[in-house]
Scaffold this active site. Structure first.
Site, short mmCIF file in Angstrom:
data_model
loop_
_atom_site.label_atom_id
_atom_site.label_comp_id
_atom_site.label_asym_id
_atom_site.label_seq_id
_atom_site.Cartn_x
_atom_site.Cartn_y
_atom_site.Cartn_z
N LYS A 9 0.70 -1.40 -0.20
CA LYS A 9 -0.63 -0.21 0.03
C LYS A 9 1.23 1.34 0.26
CE LYS A 9 -4.03 -2.15 1.89
NZ LYS A 9 -5.19 -1.83 3.09
N TYR A 49 -12.86 -3.00 -3.50
CA TYR A 49 -12.83 -2.72 -2.14
C TYR A 49 -15.12 -2.82 -1.70
CZ TYR A 49 -8.47 -2.42 -0.04
OH TYR A 49 -7.29 -2.15 0.75
N PHE A 57 -15.72 5.06 5.98
CA PHE A 57 -14.54 4.74 5.64
C PHE A 57 -14.27 4.71 4.59
CE2 PHE A 57 -14.70 0.78 7.42
CZ PHE A 57 -14.03 -0.18 6.83
N ARG A 102 1.91 -6.66 9.98
CA ARG A 102 0.67 -5.74 10.47
C ARG A 102 1.16 -5.50 11.60
NH1 ARG A 102 -5.23 -6.66 7.18
NH2 ARG A 102 -4.56 -5.35 5.37
N ASN A 112 -2.20 0.02 6.67
CA ASN A 112 -1.32 -1.48 7.08
C ASN A 112 -0.92 -2.09 6.18
OD1 ASN A 112 -4.29 -1.94 5.48
ND2 ASN A 112 -4.98 -3.05 7.23
N HIS A 115 -2.12 -5.06 1.21
CA HIS A 115 -3.16 -6.33 1.32
C HIS A 115 -2.96 -7.37 0.21
CE1 HIS A 115 -7.63 -7.46 -0.56
NE2 HIS A 115 -6.84 -8.00 -2.03
N GLU A 126 -9.63 -11.45 -7.52
CA GLU A 126 -8.06 -9.94 -7.75
C GLU A 126 -7.02 -10.09 -8.39
OE1 GLU A 126 -9.61 -9.34 -3.39
OE2 GLU A 126 -7.66 -10.15 -3.44
#
Ligand code: UDP
Ligand code: MG
Length: 153
Positions: A9, A49, A57, A102, A112, A115, A126
């Site tokens: 990320k 997502y 959020f 994490r 975090n 993914h 994915e």
């Protein structure tokens, strides 16, 4: 062999942790079958997502994921989906066990680090979302017989 998706990320790029996180997966013995830097878009994140689209959020998460490029990885190994999820740890870095990625590298529920796909079915969807077929490479690690026994497939 299973293949699974890991995204490093924006927080991982910003904090200079890319090498360290990839190193963990390499040391574990997972094969890097694909890797590329990508700028994510609103449309790919709406798909990726979708299960969070009603959460308060959601927009903040998408903005965060678009704030820098990410690095997408395809990792391969026996039971790779479960192995990588276990290495990743709980979503919230404050709850993640020490020893997990994490747990060792973050203190946030959102920022975090990675993914990781959560099931074999999700991993297939994915990987197809983030990689073209020709971006996934098939090669035999020279240490294969030292990573696994001959009867492990
Ligand atoms: N997330 C967040 N706030 C929350 C829960 C999740 O910002 O309260 C973000 C976090 O970055 C997480 C991502 O949404 O990694 C996807 O959530 P999911 O429940 O799928 O967790 P994961 O599979 O990443 O552990
Ligand atoms: Mg998830």
């Amino acid at each position: 062999m299973e293949q699974t998706l890991v995204l490093l990320k924006p927080c991982t790029l910003q904090r200079g942790l890319v090498g360290e996180i990839i190193n963990r997966f390499e040391k574990k013995g997972l094969r890097l079958a694909g890797m590329k830097m990508m700028q994510l878009t609103d449309s790919i994140l709406n798909e990726h997502y979708a299960h969070l689209s009603e959460k308060p959020f959601f927009q903040m998460l998408k903005d965060s994921m678009m704030s820098t490029p990410v690095i997408a990885c395809c990792l391969e190994g026996i039971d790779a989906v479960r192995v990588v999820r276990a290495m990743t740890g709980a979503t919230n870095g404050r709850n993640a066990d020490p020893g997990t990625i994490r747990g060792d590298y973050c203190v946030s529920n959102q920022q975090n680090i990675v993914h990781a796909s959560d099931s074999l079915e999700t991993a297939a969807v994915e990987l197809a979302r983030f990689f073209k077929p020709e971006e996934i490479f098939d090669y035999t690690p020279s240490n294969r017989n030292y990573l696994y026994a001959l009867d492990e497939h």
